[in-house]
Design an enzyme around this catalytic site. Structure first.
Site, short mmCIF file in Angstrom:
data_model
loop_
_atom_site.label_atom_id
_atom_site.label_comp_id
_atom_site.label_asym_id
_atom_site.label_seq_id
_atom_site.Cartn_x
_atom_site.Cartn_y
_atom_site.Cartn_z
N GLU A 90 -4.03 3.47 4.73
CA GLU A 90 -4.24 2.22 3.99
C GLU A 90 -2.99 1.35 3.99
O GLU A 90 -1.94 1.71 3.48
CB GLU A 90 -4.61 2.54 2.54
CG GLU A 90 -4.86 1.30 1.69
CD GLU A 90 -5.33 1.62 0.28
OE1 GLU A 90 -5.36 2.81 -0.09
OE2 GLU A 90 -5.65 0.67 -0.45
N HIS B 86 -11.70 -0.27 0.86
CA HIS B 86 -11.41 -0.17 -0.56
C HIS B 86 -11.82 -1.51 -1.16
O HIS B 86 -11.12 -2.50 -1.00
CB HIS B 86 -9.91 0.06 -0.81
CG HIS B 86 -9.54 1.49 -0.93
ND1 HIS B 86 -8.32 1.92 -1.36
CD2 HIS B 86 -10.28 2.61 -0.69
CE1 HIS B 86 -8.30 3.25 -1.37
NE2 HIS B 86 -9.47 3.69 -0.97
N LYS C 92 -0.81 -2.28 3.21
CA LYS C 92 -0.62 -3.13 2.03
C LYS C 92 0.36 -4.25 2.36
O LYS C 92 1.18 -4.12 3.26
CB LYS C 92 -0.10 -2.26 0.88
CG LYS C 92 -0.10 -2.95 -0.46
CD LYS C 92 -0.03 -1.95 -1.60
CE LYS C 92 0.07 -2.70 -2.91
NZ LYS C 92 -0.07 -1.84 -4.06
N ASP D 273 -8.14 -2.56 2.22
CA ASP D 273 -8.31 -2.81 0.78
C ASP D 273 -8.38 -4.32 0.61
O ASP D 273 -7.49 -5.05 1.08
CB ASP D 273 -7.14 -2.19 0.01
CG ASP D 273 -7.26 -2.37 -1.49
OD1 ASP D 273 -7.47 -3.51 -1.94
OD2 ASP D 273 -7.11 -1.37 -2.23
N HIS E 163 -5.29 -6.32 -0.44
CA HIS E 163 -4.03 -6.07 0.26
C HIS E 163 -3.70 -7.06 1.36
O HIS E 163 -2.99 -6.73 2.30
CB HIS E 163 -4.03 -4.65 0.82
CG HIS E 163 -3.92 -3.60 -0.23
ND1 HIS E 163 -3.67 -2.29 0.04
CD2 HIS E 163 -3.99 -3.69 -1.58
CE1 HIS E 163 -3.61 -1.60 -1.09
NE2 HIS E 163 -3.82 -2.42 -2.08
N ASP F 171 -12.08 0.46 -5.35
CA ASP F 171 -10.70 0.65 -5.81
C ASP F 171 -10.30 -0.45 -6.79
O ASP F 171 -9.86 -1.51 -6.38
CB ASP F 171 -9.73 0.68 -4.61
CG ASP F 171 -8.31 0.99 -5.06
OD1 ASP F 171 -8.12 1.37 -6.23
OD2 ASP F 171 -7.38 0.85 -4.23
N TRP G 297 -2.21 6.54 1.25
CA TRP G 297 -1.55 5.29 0.88
C TRP G 297 -0.20 5.65 0.25
O TRP G 297 -0.13 6.55 -0.59
CB TRP G 297 -2.37 4.46 -0.13
CG TRP G 297 -1.53 3.34 -0.63
CD1 TRP G 297 -1.16 2.22 0.07
CD2 TRP G 297 -0.87 3.25 -1.90
NE1 TRP G 297 -0.31 1.46 -0.69
CE2 TRP G 297 -0.12 2.05 -1.90
CE3 TRP G 297 -0.83 4.07 -3.04
CZ2 TRP G 297 0.66 1.65 -2.99
CZ3 TRP G 297 -0.07 3.68 -4.13
CH2 TRP G 297 0.66 2.47 -4.10
N ASP H 219 -6.46 -5.59 -8.88
CA ASP H 219 -7.46 -4.53 -9.01
C ASP H 219 -8.44 -4.76 -10.15
O ASP H 219 -8.71 -3.87 -10.96
CB ASP H 219 -6.78 -3.16 -9.12
CG ASP H 219 -6.14 -2.73 -7.81
OD1 ASP H 219 -6.89 -2.55 -6.84
OD2 ASP H 219 -4.90 -2.60 -7.75
N ASP I 298 -2.71 -8.62 -6.24
CA ASP I 298 -3.50 -7.40 -6.03
C ASP I 298 -3.75 -6.74 -7.39
O ASP I 298 -3.26 -5.66 -7.68
CB ASP I 298 -2.71 -6.47 -5.11
CG ASP I 298 -3.45 -5.18 -4.81
OD1 ASP I 298 -4.69 -5.18 -4.87
OD2 ASP I 298 -2.77 -4.18 -4.52
C1 RNT Z 1 -2.69 0.73 -4.02
C2 RNT Z 1 -3.84 1.16 -3.17
C3 RNT Z 1 -4.37 2.54 -3.44
C4 RNT Z 1 -4.46 2.87 -4.90
C5 RNT Z 1 -5.06 4.23 -5.19
C6 RNT Z 1 -4.89 4.63 -6.60
O1 RNT Z 1 -2.39 -0.58 -3.87
O2 RNT Z 1 -4.86 0.22 -3.27
O3 RNT Z 1 -5.61 2.69 -2.82
O4 RNT Z 1 -5.19 1.91 -5.59
O5 RNT Z 1 -4.54 5.15 -4.32
ZN ZN Z 2 -6.71 0.76 -2.23
#
Ligand code: RNT
Ligand code: ZN
Length: 424
Positions: free
Chosen positions: A231, A291, A233, A264, A267, A331, A190, A301, A299
């Site tokens: 990955e 993820h 985004k 993810d 994302h 994640d 990523w 998290d 986003d």
């Molecule tokens: C970032 C991505 C990625 C990170 C990690 C730390 O938006 O989701 O996966 O969260 O690499």
């Molecule tokens: Zn991620």
């Protein structure tokens, strides 16, 4: 709070088992399958994505951990100790997802394009001893050469090459993990690359990224040792207007080059769902990486909760028969609550959602759909929501010798007093 007694747990399970059997579902079979599932816990929840390269360096790359709950792991030893605790609270045998900045170099400065398996020797030993598979990630952020907001798509070849070399080094480390542990390492790329404001040229960075990826993947690696994932985004903090590695970009790259796509859950546009994408992308790809995260308004998290979308994702994985083709990773990074609890709550939710999916009368639902009886399909799906999942889940936790229900917090509070409180 009064924990359930063993007698209550067993009695509740037997009743639940009968109730599910009435629908043609075997709870025993579901539990066998659940026990085989191994999800990847992300090391970075334990220290707010700090790592051990230069722990005081701030987090960059447009991602953000907020909060300052006491007890953050300050060393790799503390992080492993916290992880041991989190695994001990989670039923089953699970993997660890490492980031490159979690290397251990005995105080030596090692540049990211020079990292080698030996810098992760202690992680590997720990993984071997505790029977955790390992997954890996290049760290293309929190570094002076990422400060421009561009890494693998940088217009300066010197900077771009540095990150290419870093990613090549990471694949080799991943392959080493996979070879040593006898389970393939998923190495997930990523990058944060993108623009805060409207670009004049959206394609050139993408062409450079494609070229970088071609160079990174030039050496074929045995898929029994390492699997490459990419990955995508939508946006990041400071890359709101344009992200080089978008969904379409990596979907195209993954299909053309037989790579894994990483989806993810934070994302995508808020009304877009990963649950709907799984069967679509698996029509063209062999395997994917998830993820599992939770975006709140953005986003953000947040810790994964037992949400409709989490349930829908696990239903898709099970209904499609995709359990062997979907690598499940977590994640999120919340620094405002007990970090060990964050891991355990998120991981347990993912497993509980998986159990919910495994307890569906899948064949019956399909029959109804085939017969175009959408009314009964709806009625049955709604009924399923009220079935005694908790009795089966609690029994499973008890059987696996992990805390049942909110007993989890007794363990967390004791660990906080005994260990985390010392970290001041
Ligand atoms: C970032 C991505 C990625 C990170 C990690 C730390 O938006 O989701 O996966 O969260 O690499
Ligand atoms: Zn991620």
């Amino acid at each position: 709070m009064q924990p359930p007694t063993e007698k209550q747990l067993q009695a509740a399970y037997v009743l639940a088992q009968e109730r599910y059997a009435g629908l043609g579902v075997s709870t025993e079979q579901a539990l066998v399958r659940l026990r085989q599932a191994s999800i990847s816990l992300h090391c970075w929840q334990g220290d707010d994505v700090g790592g051990f390269e230069e722990p005081d360096r701030g987090l960059s790359g447009g991602i953000l951990a907020t909060g300052n709950y006491p007890g953050k792991a300050r060393t790799a030893g503390e992080l492993r100790q916290d992880l041991d605790k989190a695994y001990s609270l989670t039923p089953g045998r699970h993997r660890l997802n490492l980031h490159a900045i979690y290397l251990e170099t005995n105080g030596q400065r090692v540049e990211r394009n020079d990292i080698r398996p030996e810098h992760f020797a202690r992680w590997l030993e720990w993984a071997r001893t505790n029977r955790h598979g390992l997954d890996f990630n290049p760290t293309c952020f929190s570094h002076p050469l990422a400060d421009s907001g561009f890494t693998l798509s940088h217009r300066d070849d010197q900077v771009r090459n540095f990150w290419i070399e870093h990613c090549i080094a990471c694949r080799e480390i991943g392959a080493h993990f996979g070879r040593e542990l006898g389970t393939p390492c998923v190495t997930n790329v990523w990058i944060p690359d993108g623009y805060k404001d409207t670009p004049a040229d959206r394609q050139s960075p993408r062409l450079r990224l494609k070229d970088s990826l071609d160079k990174i993947f030039a050496r074929a690696i045995d898929p029994d040792h390492n699997l490459d994932a990419l990955e995508s985004k939508l946006f990041g903090l400071g890359s709101e207007s344009y992200v080089v590695g978008s969904h379409e970009f990596y979907l195209g790259y993954a299909i053309a080059n037989r790579k894994l796509l990483c989806l993810d859950t934070g994302h995508f546009h808020p009304t877009e769902t990963v649950s709907d994408k799984i069967s679509a992308v698996l029509t063209f790809l062999d395997e994917i990486l998830l993820h599992i995260s939770r975006g709140v308004r953005w986003d953000s998290d947040h810790v994964v909760t037992f949400s409709d979308e989490l349930q829908a994702i696990m239903q898709e994985v099970v209904r499609g028969g995709f359990l062997d083709r979907v690598h499940i990773g977590l994640d999120f990074f919340d620094a405002s609550i007990n970090r060990v609890a964050a891991w355990a709550i998120g991981a347990r939710n993912v497993l509980r959602a998986l159990l919910l999916a495994l307890l569906e009368p899948a064949g019956r639902l399909r029959e109804l759909e085939e017969a175009a009886d959408y009314t009964t399909r709806l009625a049955l799906l709604e009924e399923l929501k009220g079935l005694p999942l908790a009795a089966v889940w609690d029994y499973y936790c008890w059987q696996q010798s992990v805390p049942v229900g909110i007993q989890l917090m007794d363990e967390i509070k004791a660990y906080e007093l005994r260990e985390l409180a010392k970290r001041v």
